[in-house]
Design a protein around this motif. Sequence first.
Motif, PDB file in Angstrom:
ATOM      1  N   ARG A 297       0.845  -1.207   0.000  1.00 15.10           N
ATOM      2  CA  ARG A 297       0.000   0.000   0.000  1.00 15.10           C
ATOM      3  C   ARG A 297       0.876   1.252   0.000  1.00 15.10           C
ATOM      4  NH1 ARG A 297      -5.654  -1.390   2.749  1.00 15.10           N
ATOM      5  NH2 ARG A 297      -5.542  -3.648   2.575  1.00 15.10           N
ATOM      6  N   SER A 298       1.657   1.376  -1.042  1.00 20.98           N
ATOM      7  CA  SER A 298       2.715   2.387  -1.099  1.00 20.98           C
ATOM      8  C   SER A 298       2.208   3.818  -1.088  1.00 20.98           C
ATOM      9  CB  SER A 298       3.559   2.152  -2.358  1.00 20.98           C
ATOM     10  OG  SER A 298       2.728   2.019  -3.508  1.00 20.98           O
ATOM     11  N   ALA A 299       0.909   4.035  -1.292  1.00 19.81           N
ATOM     12  CA  ALA A 299       0.386   5.401  -1.335  1.00 19.81           C
ATOM     13  C   ALA A 299      -0.128   5.883   0.018  1.00 19.81           C
ATOM     14  CB  ALA A 299      -0.735   5.508  -2.367  1.00 19.81           C
TER      15      ALA A 299
ATOM     16  N   ARG B  53     -14.652  11.778 -25.557  1.00 19.77           N
ATOM     17  CA  ARG B  53     -14.667  12.930 -24.669  1.00 19.77           C
ATOM     18  C   ARG B  53     -15.244  12.612 -23.293  1.00 19.77           C
ATOM     19  NH1 ARG B  53     -11.488  13.978 -27.620  1.00 19.77           N
ATOM     20  NH2 ARG B  53     -11.165  15.809 -28.948  1.00 19.77           N
ATOM     21  N   ASN B  54     -15.952  11.538 -23.192  1.00 21.75           N
ATOM     22  CA  ASN B  54     -16.533  11.112 -21.918  1.00 21.75           C
ATOM     23  C   ASN B  54     -15.868   9.800 -21.505  1.00 21.75           C
ATOM     24  OD1 ASN B  54     -18.145  11.009 -19.662  1.00 21.75           O
ATOM     25  ND2 ASN B  54     -20.019  10.441 -20.748  1.00 21.75           N
ATOM     26  N   ILE B  55     -14.787   9.913 -20.743  1.00 14.14           N
ATOM     27  CA  ILE B  55     -13.935   8.758 -20.452  1.00 14.14           C
ATOM     28  C   ILE B  55     -13.932   8.463 -18.957  1.00 14.14           C
ATOM     29  CG2 ILE B  55     -11.587   7.823 -20.587  1.00 14.14           C
ATOM     30  CD1 ILE B  55     -11.112   9.769 -22.935  1.00 14.14           C
ATOM     31  N   GLY B  56     -14.302   7.252 -18.599  1.00 18.91           N
ATOM     32  CA  GLY B  56     -14.233   6.825 -17.208  1.00 18.91           C
ATOM     33  C   GLY B  56     -12.825   6.385 -16.856  1.00 18.91           C
ATOM     34  N   GLY B  57     -12.406   6.663 -15.625  1.00 21.43           N
ATOM     35  CA  GLY B  57     -11.081   6.239 -15.152  1.00 21.43           C
ATOM     36  C   GLY B  57     -11.209   5.497 -13.838  1.00 21.43           C
ATOM     37  N   PHE B  58     -10.692   4.264 -13.789  1.00 22.39           N
ATOM     38  CA  PHE B  58     -10.783   3.415 -12.595  1.00 22.39           C
ATOM     39  C   PHE B  58      -9.381   3.212 -12.036  1.00 22.39           C
ATOM     40  CE2 PHE B  58     -14.678   2.733 -14.760  1.00 22.39           C
ATOM     41  CZ  PHE B  58     -15.601   2.216 -13.873  1.00 22.39           C
ATOM     42  N   PHE B  59      -9.152   3.666 -10.795  1.00 22.47           N
ATOM     43  CA  PHE B  59      -7.797   3.666 -10.241  1.00 22.47           C
ATOM     44  C   PHE B  59      -7.781   3.156  -8.798  1.00 22.47           C
ATOM     45  CE2 PHE B  59      -8.241   7.172 -13.263  1.00 22.47           C
ATOM     46  CZ  PHE B  59      -7.301   6.786 -14.209  1.00 22.47           C
ATOM     47  N   LYS B  60      -6.843   2.278  -8.520  1.00 19.69           N
ATOM     48  CA  LYS B  60      -6.625   1.751  -7.166  1.00 19.69           C
ATOM     49  C   LYS B  60      -5.676   2.704  -6.449  1.00 19.69           C
ATOM     50  CE  LYS B  60      -5.281  -2.590  -4.899  1.00 19.69           C
ATOM     51  NZ  LYS B  60      -3.984  -2.200  -4.301  1.00 19.69           N
ATOM     52  N   THR B  61      -6.148   3.353  -5.424  1.00 20.93           N
ATOM     53  CA  THR B  61      -5.407   4.496  -4.886  1.00 20.93           C
ATOM     54  C   THR B  61      -4.732   4.259  -3.541  1.00 20.93           C
ATOM     55  OG1 THR B  61      -7.507   5.359  -4.044  1.00 20.93           O
ATOM     56  CG2 THR B  61      -6.709   6.229  -6.153  1.00 20.93           C
ATOM     57  N   ASP B  62      -4.650   3.012  -3.061  1.00 17.99           N
ATOM     58  CA  ASP B  62      -3.791   2.785  -1.901  1.00 17.99           C
ATOM     59  C   ASP B  62      -2.401   2.307  -2.335  1.00 17.99           C
ATOM     60  OD1 ASP B  62      -4.748   0.299  -2.684  1.00 17.99           O
ATOM     61  OD2 ASP B  62      -5.278  -0.383  -0.676  1.00 17.99           O
ATOM     62  N   ASP B  63      -2.189   2.214  -3.639  1.00 19.47           N
ATOM     63  CA  ASP B  63      -0.864   1.938  -4.198  1.00 19.47           C
ATOM     64  C   ASP B  63      -0.412   3.140  -5.011  1.00 19.47           C
ATOM     65  OD1 ASP B  63      -0.703  -0.619  -3.127  1.00 19.47           O
ATOM     66  OD2 ASP B  63      -1.693  -1.539  -4.848  1.00 19.47           O
ATOM     67  N   LEU B  64       0.875   3.426  -4.961  1.00 13.43           N
ATOM     68  CA  LEU B  64       1.413   4.593  -5.654  1.00 13.43           C
ATOM     69  C   LEU B  64       1.185   4.506  -7.162  1.00 13.43           C
ATOM     70  CD1 LEU B  64       2.961   7.213  -5.027  1.00 13.43           C
ATOM     71  CD2 LEU B  64       5.092   5.964  -5.437  1.00 13.43           C
ATOM     72  N   GLN B  65       1.213   3.279  -7.709  1.00 10.45           N
ATOM     73  CA  GLN B  65       0.991   3.131  -9.144  1.00 10.45           C
ATOM     74  C   GLN B  65      -0.345   3.720  -9.558  1.00 10.45           C
ATOM     75  OE1 GLN B  65       1.937   0.703  -6.915  1.00 10.45           O
ATOM     76  NE2 GLN B  65       2.660  -1.115  -8.015  1.00 10.45           N
ATOM     77  N   GLY B  66      -1.384   3.430  -8.769  1.00 11.45           N
ATOM     78  CA  GLY B  66      -2.717   3.934  -9.104  1.00 11.45           C
ATOM     79  C   GLY B  66      -2.807   5.445  -9.011  1.00 11.45           C
TER      80      GLY B  66
END
Length: 379
Positions: free
Chosen positions: A148-150, A205-218
């Motif tokens: 969990r690098s973030a 123009r309407n783009i969804g973004g899904f990101f895992k944010t407890d890791d620095l990569q996300g």
Amino acid sequence: MQTKYNRVKQAIKSKILDGTFRPHQKIGSENDLMKQFDVSRHTVRLAVGELVSQGWLYKEQGAGTFCADRSTVQKGIDQGSSKNIAIITTYISNYIFPSIIRGAESYLSNQNFHVTLLSTNNNHMNEKHFLERIISQNFDGVIIEPTRSAVSNPNINYYLNLERLGIPYLMINAYYEELEPLYIAMDDEKGGFMQTDHLLKAGHRNIGGFFKTDDLQGIKRMKGYVKAHRANKVPMEPNNIITYNTEEKRTKPLEELKRLLSSSSSMPTGIVCYNDELVVRLLDVLRERDLQIPSDLSIVGFDDSFLARASEVKLTTIKHPKSKLGETAGKLMLDMIKRSSGTQRNKMPELEPIIFEPELVERNSTRPLNNSILNKVSK
């Protein structure tokens, strides 16, 4: 269930391993330990006595109990003969991790090093136990993927103790920013930019973004998503950014995708994902809605894993170096070990982090967007 004496013993041992107790530092008196752990004098004496017999503590008559200097003991017993390296990753047997590990293990084994593989399952407590093992046993170095690098890490003291003891450690895929360690990673921000820019350049123009944010990569990939919109002067819809953590990764992204698809007026035409593994999960939702890739929705993954080619949809994705990253980590670790033990180490140039450039691999999960309106809505 852990016995009282063992609880006291492990707590004292942990303080030695994380550097709270330094060599020759006096630990608390029996009365102090009795109050701290709410145990009897007999329990304290039993725990301390066992740590003394195992070489973790020593007693001086009339002065008290002190932390032993185990570094001198280990050097005297095993100087230069151990050749043991630990590789600690968040996961071992799934996704891209076997390729990364294989690259490092193959190189290190050819150099006659024994490799111990450990997996934290992205759990800080598991990371703590493994770091204690690295410090207490005879390891020459450790290659580690941060947990969990973030988020704030409770095990920072262990890494500082590794540095104090002269045990080299190298981080892969991410790093703890507060330590400023040597690391090998992808340029994740640029990769996230390339994912999003690919769709924007195709007219989405309407783009969804899904990101895992407890890791620095996300975090970095999400930053790239934002930067791509700004570079292309395309306004972002805040509700299109979906974040989740390790515990939520099997549920929240799917729920959020259903929410995005429920709006026929603002349904996204494209999606960028934290990794290919997430794409495969989201495909199940799209199948339920009878949406086709890429005619109804374009989607971009990350890592170019085996999953990018395994399903019926061949994914456009960002290429991860995988085994090359592992091999590079093995080479750099051996260089670090030589420097830590060499007499000329202070004259050698400092080692620098190694950052791999991302590469977009185009397959058939994306398409240019024409002027027609999607005629499929959520069911």
